[in-house]
Enzyme design. Structure first.
Site, mmCIF file in Angstrom:
data_model
loop_
_atom_site.group_PDB
_atom_site.id
_atom_site.type_symbol
_atom_site.label_atom_id
_atom_site.label_comp_id
_atom_site.label_asym_id
_atom_site.label_seq_id
_atom_site.Cartn_x
_atom_site.Cartn_y
_atom_site.Cartn_z
ATOM 1 C CG HIS A 281 -1.748 1.143 1.488
ATOM 2 N ND1 HIS A 281 -3.120 1.113 1.361
ATOM 3 C CD2 HIS A 281 -1.437 2.411 1.892
ATOM 4 C CE1 HIS A 281 -3.608 2.308 1.668
ATOM 5 N NE2 HIS A 281 -2.607 3.107 1.996
ATOM 6 C CD GLU A 282 2.009 3.950 3.590
ATOM 7 O OE1 GLU A 282 2.538 4.921 3.021
ATOM 8 O OE2 GLU A 282 0.918 4.021 4.188
ATOM 9 C CG HIS B 131 0.353 5.884 -0.545
ATOM 10 N ND1 HIS B 131 -0.804 6.304 -1.158
ATOM 11 C CD2 HIS B 131 -0.023 5.382 0.665
ATOM 12 C CE1 HIS B 131 -1.838 6.056 -0.371
ATOM 13 N NE2 HIS B 131 -1.389 5.494 0.741
#
Length: 203
Positions: A17-18, A21
């Site tokens: 997820h990060e 980003h």
């Protein structure tokens, strides 16, 4: 054993997820995460002692219907974006969209390995925890990703006040997930969304 496996899946899903980003930020003009070595699958730079370890176990301890965690947020400098507020919202959306994409892929893998109980169980957990991460992060409470998208829609004079609650946001989220407010418990709403999505994906 199932809880431990779930926490491991949760941590690695939060790391992906990060990373996304950071990847989205890099594509939109901000190389900060890439230059700081955060676009890596090595878990060490991503582990946050509070969000990756303490929060999941606290949620287990208090009996929350939803167990979630997070990796250390990748650094993003919106001043590097061509359209700061809009691009920041797009970077925020990259995280939940990654988790929903993983959930769909894992669901397809579960169907493929339906003849093998262990593999089916593993991919069902991957689907389950990624749906949780996706829905949780869409909650419009800073610092969750949904707040970046919601903030994009707010006028400038309200935006600053809204984002000022960010230092206390995670505590507000834990309260909303664990305690009924006006007859509703956010954790139950998220649970219903997750299980409805699981049924839609064929579980």
């Amino acid at each position: 054993m199932e809880l431990l496996l779930g926490v491991i899946i949760l941590i690695f899903s939060a790391i992906l997820h990060e990373i996304m980003h950071g990847y989205a930020a890099d594509k939109l003009g901000d190389p900060t995460a890439r230059l700081m070595g955060r676009l890596t699958l090595n878990p060490i730079p991503h582990i946050d002692p509070i969000m990756s370890v303490v929060v999941p176990f606290v949620l287990v301890f208090i009996g929350s219907p939803i167990i979630f965690g997070a990796a250390k947020p990748v650094p993003v400098n919106p001043h590097n974006f061509r359209d700061g507020k809009k691009d920041f919202a797009l970077v925020a959306l990259a995280g939940p969209l990654t988790n929903f994409s993983i959930a769909v892929i894992a669901a397809l893998c579960a169907k493929f390995f339906s003849f093998n109980h262990d593999m089916y169980f593993f991919f069902s957990l991957v689907t389950f925890y990624n749906l949780i991460l996706g829905f949780i992060n869409l909650i419009p409470v800073p610092p969750l990703d949904g707040s970046r998208v919601f903030n994009y829609l707010l006028p400038k004079n309200i935006s600053a006040a809204y984002m000022s609650i960010e230092p206390f946001g995670i505590f507000l989220v834990l309260i909303l997930l664990s305690l009924p407010i006006a007859g509703y418990q956010l954790g139950d709403i998220i649970s219903n969304l997750v299980f409805t999505s699981m049924r839609f994906l064929g579980f």
